[in-house]
Design a protein around this motif. Structure first.
Motif, PDB file in Angstrom:
ATOM      1  N   VAL A   1       1.743  -4.311  -5.402  1.00 24.72           N
ATOM      2  CA  VAL A   1       1.350  -5.214  -4.453  1.00 24.72           C
ATOM      3  C   VAL A   1       2.483  -6.058  -4.128  1.00 24.72           C
ATOM      4  O   VAL A   1       2.800  -5.918  -2.694  1.00 24.72           O
ATOM      5  CB  VAL A   1       0.114  -5.728  -4.706  1.00 24.72           C
TER       6      VAL A   1
ATOM      7  N   GLY B   1       5.139  -4.264  -2.410  1.00 23.53           N
ATOM      8  CA  GLY B   1       4.717  -3.496  -0.970  1.00 23.53           C
ATOM      9  C   GLY B   1       5.095  -2.083  -1.072  1.00 23.53           C
ATOM     10  O   GLY B   1       5.228  -1.367  -0.084  1.00 23.53           O
TER      11      GLY B   1
ATOM     12  N   THR C   1       0.423   0.890   0.721  1.00 21.75           N
ATOM     13  CA  THR C   1      -0.531   0.186   1.523  1.00 21.75           C
ATOM     14  C   THR C   1      -1.867   0.785   1.829  1.00 21.75           C
ATOM     15  O   THR C   1      -1.981   2.022   1.280  1.00 21.75           O
ATOM     16  CB  THR C   1       0.259   0.030   2.692  1.00 21.75           C
TER      17      THR C   1
ATOM     18  N   VAL D   1      -3.650   1.341  -2.595  1.00 22.26           N
ATOM     19  CA  VAL D   1      -3.457   0.028  -3.459  1.00 22.26           C
ATOM     20  C   VAL D   1      -4.757  -0.376  -4.027  1.00 22.26           C
ATOM     21  O   VAL D   1      -4.916  -0.567  -5.280  1.00 22.26           O
ATOM     22  CB  VAL D   1      -2.971  -1.117  -2.691  1.00 22.26           C
TER      23      VAL D   1
END
Length: 101
Positions: A30, A33, A36, A40
């Motif tokens: 997370v 990044g 997405t 996640v």
């Protein structure tokens, strides 16, 4: 230190290391990044379930051989209740989100 104390300490340390790793993996994904969307959430959910199992085995010493059947029954019942509560909450939130859009 006797053998059972060494085994206990090594069991706790193994559980602790696994818990740290299972916390760091979703956090790193997370924070960095790397993924997405739903991927996640899936990784967080899988890591959470694995972490619950690590805590049950390494810290509470629950296993299928030495734990009485009653304890496993009540643990399963609690798991069912948690799934119903979390599933119902998600159902309500998604339904409200859909109705608000």
């Amino acid at each position: 230190m006797n053998h059972s104390a060494e085994r206990s300490v090594s069991t706790y340390l193994t559980g602790f290391v696994l818990a740290i790793v299972l916390t760091a993996i979703p956090f790193g994904i997370v924070w960095g990044g790397l993924l997405t969307g739903m991927a996640v959430y899936a990784i967080i959910a899988v890591a959470a379930i694995l972490q619950v199992l690590v805590h049950l085995v390494f810290f509470l010493h629950l296993d299928l051989k030495s734990t009485p059947a009653e304890n496993l029954f009540f643990l399963g019942f609690a798991a069912v209740l948690i799934v119903i509560m979390v599933g119902g909450s998600l159902w309500i939130m998604f339904d409200l989100h859909h109705r608000m859009m």
